[in-house]
Every structure is written in C-alpha cells, then in structure tokens.
Write a protein that holds these residues in place. Structure first.
Motif, PDB file in Angstrom:
ATOM      1  N   SER A 293       0.839  -1.199   0.000  1.00 19.04           N
ATOM      2  CA  SER A 293       0.000   0.000   0.000  1.00 19.04           C
ATOM      3  C   SER A 293       0.871   1.244   0.000  1.00 19.04           C
ATOM      4  O   SER A 293       2.057   1.202   0.369  1.00 19.04           O
ATOM      5  N   LYS A 294       0.266   2.354  -0.394  1.00 22.15           N
ATOM      6  CA  LYS A 294       0.976   3.629  -0.390  1.00 22.15           C
ATOM      7  C   LYS A 294       1.375   4.021   1.020  1.00 22.15           C
ATOM      8  O   LYS A 294       2.479   4.555   1.238  1.00 22.15           O
ATOM      9  N   SER A 295       0.517   3.751   2.005  1.00 32.00           N
ATOM     10  CA  SER A 295       0.849   4.111   3.396  1.00 32.00           C
ATOM     11  C   SER A 295       2.067   3.339   3.886  1.00 32.00           C
ATOM     12  O   SER A 295       2.865   3.867   4.675  1.00 32.00           O
ATOM     13  N   GLU A 296       2.237   2.094   3.409  1.00 32.42           N
ATOM     14  CA  GLU A 296       3.421   1.314   3.806  1.00 32.42           C
ATOM     15  C   GLU A 296       4.681   1.872   3.155  1.00 32.42           C
ATOM     16  O   GLU A 296       5.772   1.788   3.744  1.00 32.42           O
ATOM     17  N   GLN A 299       5.581   4.796   5.287  1.00 28.51           N
ATOM     18  CA  GLN A 299       6.186   4.314   6.523  1.00 28.51           C
ATOM     19  C   GLN A 299       7.626   3.857   6.296  1.00 28.51           C
ATOM     20  O   GLN A 299       8.508   4.094   7.127  1.00 28.51           O
TER      21      GLN A 299
END
Length: 324
Positions: A293-296, A299
């Motif tokens: 995912s983009k959020s990963e 992070q």
C-alpha cells in the motif's frame, strides 16, 4: 561465460514428457531497453513492457553487462536501502563485493549467487573489488527482485551466499543442454537457495542445434530470458535472441532450442529460466521499497530516514569513483 560447467553426459537427465503433458505456448516476447544503474554500469531492463500480472511474484530484473571494462572503469552502487522483497544477484562472469547493515556480505564470483532478504529493512552496497577496478576485465550478471507476500514483508533480513559448486546440475534428455538450478525444483531436483516465495530459478547453456524440453510446475508462471545467443521458444518455435524475454502460457513443459549457427563470440544459447507461484496481492513500489500500500511506502521512507534499517558499519565498503 565462466559460470560453472560440467560434462552433460555424466549428469542426471531431465525426464521426457508423459502422454498427457502439454507444452506451454508463448504468450509474448519483449525486448528489454538498455539503461544505466548505480554509479553508471550498463543494464538491460529485462521486464520492461511486460504486464506485472505475468511477472508475479517477480518485480524487476536487470541484466548487468556483459561488458569488458578497461582499468579504472568498473562501477557498482552506493549504499542504499531495501524493504519488502528479496534481491538475487547472480554473477556469471567477473566479481562483485557485497556488504549489508545486518552483517551479511562477501565476494560474489563466477557462477555464484548472493540471495538477500531485505524483509523489514536493510542497507547494502554492491561494488567491484579494488583489484577488478585496477585491472579491468569482463563483468556480466543478473539482479532479480522477488516479491514477498504480505505475511513476510517484515521478515528478519538474511543473507545467503550460494557458491557456484553448490547449484544442482542437470542435463537435457539429449545431453545438449546444461541446466544449473539455483532455486526451486526442476524434475524433482532442487537448488540450494531457501526462498519465502515458491519459485524456480535456473541458468541453462544450450549447444547449437540442441533442444531443451523440461517439466515446469503448472501453478507457476514461466519466463525465459536470453542472456546471449539465438534460438526459438515454445511448441511453435518463436524466434528469440539476446535481451528478449518470453512469457509462457499454461501447461506442463517449457521448450527452448538453440539455432544451429551462433556467433563466434557467443558459441551457445544462454538462457535464464524463472517462474513462481503468483502472490496476487497489491504491489506498491517506490524505488527500493516494494510494499502492499501507499501508506506502507510512506512508513518505509520514514523508517529509513529514522535510521531503522541499520547503520553503515565502520570501515565499510564504499563505491569506487574516479579521481578528479
């Protein structure tokens, strides 16, 4: 190509097809564009233009060289991070030094493979050793990125050094082709690499006029990349040459044949055989990070900037740059 050789007449032979076996058809053949990587060494982008669904579980592959370096010319990479996948560096000809922030490293030489699981995060460098920079010489290899499933994205980093004499060797049924199994299994014979994602990776040398027909797991995809030489692939004999990748459809076996006439400086057809069990999960790639995912990805960047991928050890390898 100095990758390990053997007398094919003394090796176990690949079994022939059963009456119910089907030969995998060729779905596409693409030509990889040329570019530069790291500090400026030439590569062929082997997977360019291929649908990611056909490549899964593989993400990226570069053919590095083949190039004849003059003294002072060899180049590598600087220190850089990775997360979420495995890097496989197979050196066919020449030498490359590796070091990472989790204690892995060593010299990768003719026919050897470095298998690095980046997992939760790692820093590493690949650079030609000082003596190769001083002397120059031939350099040729492959770097392959193997995706990790969501459950293993944060696995502990690890390093595997696979020497040339550790690969499993097979011969085609007619003795005209040598198969070096680096990872996975072919016809019940297994290679030395331990992998999170079920895959098969092998390098075959097919002599002029010879034909390689070998069993392939039905639930794996199937790819053949030509390192050098000319030949044909599939049951219909589609022409293929250096720098091209064939994607196969479903079936039980793969066929690759070498043209009877090869160039004098490339006396045989050299191919990389690879395939694996598709992961079928979302892939978000940003440079050296391959996540779900983009959020990963965000992070991963934050963790890298916070120093959570480890530190460059004292007295570490550094890239060789020309003096100005």
């Amino acid at each position: 190509m100095p990758a390990i050789t053997a007398d094919t007449l003394t090796l176990p032979r690949v079994s022939g097809p059963s009456p119910s076996d089907t030969d995998r058809p060729v779905r596409s053949i693409t030509t990889g564009p040329r570019g530069y990587e790291g500090e400026g060494f030439p590569v062929v982008r082997a997977f360019a233009g291929v649908d990611a669904r056909d490549l899964d579980p593989f993400v990226h592959m570069d053919q590095m060289g083949e190039i004849e370096y003059e003294p002072g010319e060899p180049k590598g990479t600087d220190w850089h991070p990775h997360r979420g996948f495995e890097t496989v560096t197979y050196i066919i000809d020449g030498r490359m030094a590796h070091q990472d922030s989790h204690g892995g490293g060593g010299l990768i030489t003719d026919g050897a493979t470095q298998w690095m699981t980046a997992g939760s995060g790692i820093l590493h460098i690949e650079t030609p050793p000082a003596e190769l920079v001083d002397s120059g010489g031939v350099f040729h290899g492959i770097q392959l990125w193997v995706n990790l499933p969501r459950a293993d994205k944060f696995a502990a980093p690890r390093y595997q050094a696979i020497e040339a004499d550790q690969v499993r060797l097979l011969s085609s049924d007619d003795g005209g082709a040598l198969v070096r199994i680096i990872a996975g299994q072919i016809d019940g014979q297994g290679g030395p690499s331990a992998t999170y994602t079920p895959i098969t990776l092998a390098h075959s040398t097919i002599q002029p006029g010879a034909r390689l027909n070998l069993p392939w797991q039905r639930d794996f995809n199937a790819l053949v990349y030509v390192l050098s030489g000319r030949g044909t692939v599939g049951p219909l004999g589609h022409p293929i040459q250096q720098g091209q990748l064939a994607v196969f459809g479903p079936g039980d076996r793969i066929t690759v044949a070498a043209e009877a006439s090869q160039d004098s400086n490339r006396p045989a057809l050299e191919v990389l055989l690879l395939g694996g069990e598709p992961i079928r999960e979302p892939v978000f790639q940003y440079g050296p990070f391959v996540m779900n995912s983009k959020s990963e990805i965000v992070q991963a960047l934050e963790d890298f900037n916070a120093g959570k991928f480890g530190t460059i050890p004292p007295g570490a390898l550094m890239p060789h740059r020309p003096q100005r």
